[in-house]
Design an enzyme around this catalytic site. Structure first.
Site, PDB file in Angstrom:
ATOM      1  N   HIS A 184      34.049  -4.674  22.316  1.00  0.00           N
ATOM      2  CA  HIS A 184      34.359  -3.263  22.135  1.00  0.00           C
ATOM      3  C   HIS A 184      33.581  -2.442  23.150  1.00  0.00           C
ATOM      4  O   HIS A 184      32.636  -2.935  23.771  1.00  0.00           O
ATOM      5  CB  HIS A 184      33.987  -2.807  20.708  1.00  0.00           C
ATOM      6  CG  HIS A 184      32.520  -2.813  20.472  1.00  0.00           C
ATOM      7  ND1 HIS A 184      31.817  -3.960  20.156  1.00  0.00           N
ATOM      8  CD2 HIS A 184      31.601  -1.817  20.519  1.00  0.00           C
ATOM      9  CE1 HIS A 184      30.537  -3.670  20.016  1.00  0.00           C
ATOM     10  NE2 HIS A 184      30.377  -2.377  20.230  1.00  0.00           N
ATOM     11  N   HIS A 215      30.805   0.530  28.775  1.00  0.00           N
ATOM     12  CA  HIS A 215      30.743  -0.858  29.223  1.00  0.00           C
ATOM     13  C   HIS A 215      31.115  -1.765  28.058  1.00  0.00           C
ATOM     14  O   HIS A 215      31.183  -1.314  26.910  1.00  0.00           O
ATOM     15  CB  HIS A 215      29.337  -1.199  29.720  1.00  0.00           C
ATOM     16  CG  HIS A 215      28.336  -1.142  28.598  1.00  0.00           C
ATOM     17  ND1 HIS A 215      27.720   0.034  28.219  1.00  0.00           N
ATOM     18  CD2 HIS A 215      27.889  -2.095  27.744  1.00  0.00           C
ATOM     19  CE1 HIS A 215      26.921  -0.206  27.180  1.00  0.00           C
ATOM     20  NE2 HIS A 215      27.016  -1.491  26.866  1.00  0.00           N
TER      21      HIS A 215
END
Length: 187
Positions: free
Chosen positions: A120, A36
């Site tokens: 990220h 995620h």
């Protein structure tokens, strides 16, 4: 409950990222279902009133769906704990969405996030500094690119503490293009 707001990745991107996994001594790879993009880590949230404020704050965010493109890999090292990650192509829409999430959660009563937003996707973790095998992995995958994906909702996740790999449970979804949302499940 340990909570965070994130953009959950579609299965196609999770498969792409899981294809990067290699047997590297000392690296604990996260399970692909956990991939995620965290917008805001909230930490331990106690008490139903604050949980309801968070739910209301996230439900009130209006934004267009966000287009994302995975780009490159790297390593974060902090206090002896290192993380392998996949990056994203810079996006004004993503930066704006993250700022809206931060503002909404501060209004709900959470303290301001101290860390700068660095979009990220965490892929794995290891102790210490990168060894030659990890450096080689980064070099071999630093040109990673995915197709453009559109994310249409924010997900509130409950992070369960485990000794090895992370386990995240989706608690609620908040559509970016609609006013309605899936209500928070009582636990």
């Amino acid at each position: 409950m340990r909570l965070f707001a994130a953009l959950d990745l579609p299965n196609e991107q999770k498969r792409l990222l899981s294809s990067l996994r290699r047997s590297i001594a000392g690296v604990v790879w996260y399970p692909p279902e956990s991939y995620h993009l965290t917008l805001r880590f909230m930490g331990e949230v106690r008490g139903r009133p604050l949980l309801e404020e968070i739910d209301h704050a996230l439900a009130g965010i209006t934004a267009a769906p966000v287009s994302l493109e995975l780009s490159g890999v790297g390593v974060f090292t902090q206090a002896g704990r290192s993380r392998l990650w996949a990056g994203l192509v810079p996006s004004d829409a993503l930066t704006t969405l993250q700022a809206k999430v931060e503002t909404a959660l501060r209004r709900a009563g959470l303290a301001a996030e101290k860390r700068r937003f660095q979009p990220h996707v965490s892929l794995g973790t290891f102790q210490g500094d990168p060894d030659p095998d990890i450096i080689r992995w980064v070099q071999n995958h630093n040109l990673l690119r995915s197709s453009m994906i559109e994310i249409e909702h924010i997900t509130l996740f409950h992070s369960h503490k485990t000794n090895d790999e992370p386990h995240y449970e989706a608690c609620a979804d908040y559509p970016l293009s609609a006013l309605a949302h899936t209500p928070l499940r009582a636990s």
